[in-house]
Scaffold this active site. Structure first.
Site, PDB file in Angstrom:
ATOM      1  N   LYS A   1       0.841  -1.200   0.000  1.00  0.00           N
ATOM      2  CA  LYS A   1       0.000   0.000   0.000  1.00  0.00           C
ATOM      3  C   LYS A   1       0.875   1.248   0.000  1.00  0.00           C
ATOM      4  O   LYS A   1       1.999   1.207   0.502  1.00  0.00           O
ATOM      5  CB  LYS A   1      -0.881   0.023   1.258  1.00  0.00           C
ATOM      6  CG  LYS A   1      -2.029  -0.965   1.244  1.00  0.00           C
ATOM      7  CD  LYS A   1      -2.867  -0.810   2.501  1.00  0.00           C
ATOM      8  CE  LYS A   1      -4.049  -1.777   2.506  1.00  0.00           C
ATOM      9  NZ  LYS A   1      -5.004  -1.558   1.420  1.00  0.00           N
TER      10      LYS A   1
ATOM     11  N   ARG B   1     -10.477 -11.430   1.608  1.00  0.00           N
ATOM     12  CA  ARG B   1     -11.266 -12.536   1.026  1.00  0.00           C
ATOM     13  C   ARG B   1     -10.513 -13.853   1.126  1.00  0.00           C
ATOM     14  O   ARG B   1     -11.110 -14.925   1.208  1.00  0.00           O
ATOM     15  CB  ARG B   1     -11.642 -12.173  -0.413  1.00  0.00           C
ATOM     16  CG  ARG B   1     -10.473 -11.996  -1.335  1.00  0.00           C
ATOM     17  CD  ARG B   1     -10.814 -11.218  -2.598  1.00  0.00           C
ATOM     18  NE  ARG B   1     -10.841  -9.763  -2.390  1.00  0.00           N
ATOM     19  CZ  ARG B   1     -11.143  -8.875  -3.320  1.00  0.00           C
ATOM     20  NH1 ARG B   1     -11.479  -9.279  -4.529  1.00  0.00           N
ATOM     21  NH2 ARG B   1     -11.140  -7.592  -3.046  1.00  0.00           N
TER      22      ARG B   1
END
Ligand code: BES
Ligand code: MN
Ligand code: ZN
Length: 500
Positions: free
Chosen positions: A279, A353
């Site tokens: 990130k 996920r």
């Protein structure tokens, strides 16, 4: 903070209540609520209203002393227009009371607001609004500051004045609201704690503490046991970090032993750097909040335990860190999930996920009545819904429409709202991989929906809903801090299920 119920009978008995402060409602156009009228000895209240010192606008307050009554002070609270008080008006009145109570010299107070004057809302809703506002106003996260904010002042004991006929309902409402607030406190603190304190091991310890406090069974699986379960997807996320992963299961068996449980699955990424798909640096500290799904599930379990809810509820929490390193998963790596389906990891930052899919497969063993997963899953959800609504996703059939309706209603009832977004086969196509059963990302369009579509592939054996809380779990900016959401929604959903 200590809550109780004080009942009164007859029109003027409210004036007999003793206390450091009594809060009563004032409407716009100089109208006094019933309790304000009863307390208007020597016209102190009507004179204050006539003078224009308080207009009755929702959320305004005026503190009166030497009022001739038995309470030391009267706090006038604006509610808005009589007959038209909206839930927003009442909530701002509740927050105004909370603010005033914090600065009072008295440690006890009575709240005597009209509880049947809010549009489309009942007394239970009104009491919950005040309890949660009061508890929110006294919540502090200063355990890591060497100098604590001095909070010596302020109201600590609050009694709600209700007519004798309503006392049983009021008692239940206040008990449930205080349980929700207890749950929210835990969720906020777990969220606010930094990742070097709130590790997967710390979450496991918290689950164990809840287990021993409320008699819930706790299992904590370590890396070896996670490997034995063949959770290849979950394990791929933890491979870049030294911090041990934990898979946490906490069971509240308040219903009949054979009743199918509700399973709550919470994303417990204690820090999300993105992994090799690193990130950008700005605001990366906020990724300590990436365990807020797990935190809200634990908070909900605390509320459920406090209420001794007559329902079987099982919390399932996959927890690890997402870090880059020489042992981290690379973009392009293909892993096999517990379900047997293979996944091409095209972006290591779509890790939520990857841990949830194995937890959702694990949940099959409970033959659940319903599974609800809660996750700070996608930045795209903030783009879609902002910070007001959590994203809600289910399949589109009768059973799932019913589950979605239950969750939406629980959110509306508590102001902890969720908005439903679609899951359709056309979006599933975005997850196609040339090399595995699916990719873990679906490209830029509809990022929250493709994330939900990914999870959907692991939930076909039961009724399931997914809550994306990326926009609602914490606030950024000057008021940076966890919100405690969606504990009110989840707890109310479970209360309603237990009542069925
Ligand atoms: N935890 C983040 C989602 C997130 C980001 C929540 C910012 C709140 C604020 C999640 O793991 C993530 O990184 N998602 C990616 C998915 C993308 C790579 C498909 C995202 O949203 O950018
Ligand atoms: Mn991520
Ligand atoms: Zn994440």
């Amino acid at each position: 903070m200590d809550f109780s119920i004080k009942t009164f009978d007859g029109k003027n008995a409210i004036a007999q209540l003793k206390g450091g402060c009594i809060a009563v409602g004032i409407f716009e156009d100089r109208k006094l609520s019933e309790h304000a009228l009863a307390l208007d000895l020597d016209h102190v209240i009507s004179n204050a209203v006539k003078s224009g010192d308080i207009t009755g606008k929702a959320g305004t307050t005026l503190l009166l002393r030497n009022t001739g009554g038995r309470a030391d002070r009267i706090l006038l609270v604006g509610l808005g227009r009589q007959g038209e008080v909206s839930s927003k008006d009442f909530n701002s009145a509740a927050q105004a009371i909370a603010r005033s109570f914090q600065t009072l010299g008295s440690s006890d107070a009575i709240v005597a607001l009209p509880l049947d004057d809010v549009k489309d809302r009942d007394a239970t809703w009104c009491l919950r609004s005040v309890v949660i506002a009061l508890r929110d106003s006294v919540y502090r996260f200063d355990q890591l500051k060497s100098r604590k904010d001095s909070a010596a002042n302020g109201v600590r004991k609050v009694a709600f004045a209700v007519p004798a006929t309503a006392s049983a309902t009021a008692k239940t409402a206040v008990t449930q609201a205080a349980a929700i607030a207890d749950g929210m406190d835990l969720t906020k603190t777990l969220g606010n704690l930094p990742a070097n304190v709130c590790t997967p091991t710390y979450l496991a310890t918290t689950a164990r503490e809840l287990g021993s406090e409320f008699g819930m069974a706790v299992e904590v699986l370590d890396r070896k046991q996670i490997q034995a379960l063949k959770m290849g997807s979950f394990l791929s996320v933890t491979s870049g970090t030294q911090e041990p992963p934990k898979f946490i299961v906490l069971r509240h068996m308040g219903g009949k032993p054979k009743d199918a449980p509700v399973v709550l699955v919470g994303k417990g990424i204690t820090f999300d750097t993105g992994g090799i798909s690193l990130k950008p640096g700005a605001n990366m500290d906020e990724m300590k909040y990436d365990m807020c799904g797990a935190g809200s599930v634990l908070g909900t379990m605390r509320a459920v335990g406090r209420m001794k809810l007559k329902l079987n509820v099982i919390a399932v929490i996959p927890s690890c860190e997402n870090m880059p390193s020489g042992t981290a998963t690379r973009p392009g790596d293909i892993v096999t999930s517990m379900s047997g389906q293979t996944i091409e990891i095209l972006n290591t930052d779509a890790e939520g996920r990857l841990i949830l899919c194995d937890a959702l497969t694990y949940a099959e063993r409970f033959n659940p009545a319903a599974v609800v997963d809660v996750a700070t899953l996608t930045g795209a959800c903030i783009t879609a819904l902002g910070h007001h609504n959590s994203g809600l996703f289910t399949r589109h059939d009768e059973a799932h429409d019913a589950l979605a309706a239950e969750l939406i209603a629980a959110g509306k009832a508590t102001g902890d709202t969720a908005w439903r977004l679609p899951i359709e086969d056309s979006y599933q196509e975005q997850l196609k991989s040339n090399f595995a059963d699916m990719a873990n990302i679906g490209g830029p369009p509809a990022g929250s929906i493709t994330a939900a579509c990914f999870l959907e592939r692991y939930t076909r054996k039961y009724t399931w809903a997914h809550l994306d809380i990326a926009g609602t779990a914490w606030k950024n900016g000057a008021a940076k801090g966890a919100t405690g959401r969606p504990v009110p929604l989840l707890t109310t959903f479970l209360i309603n299920r237990a009542g069925k």
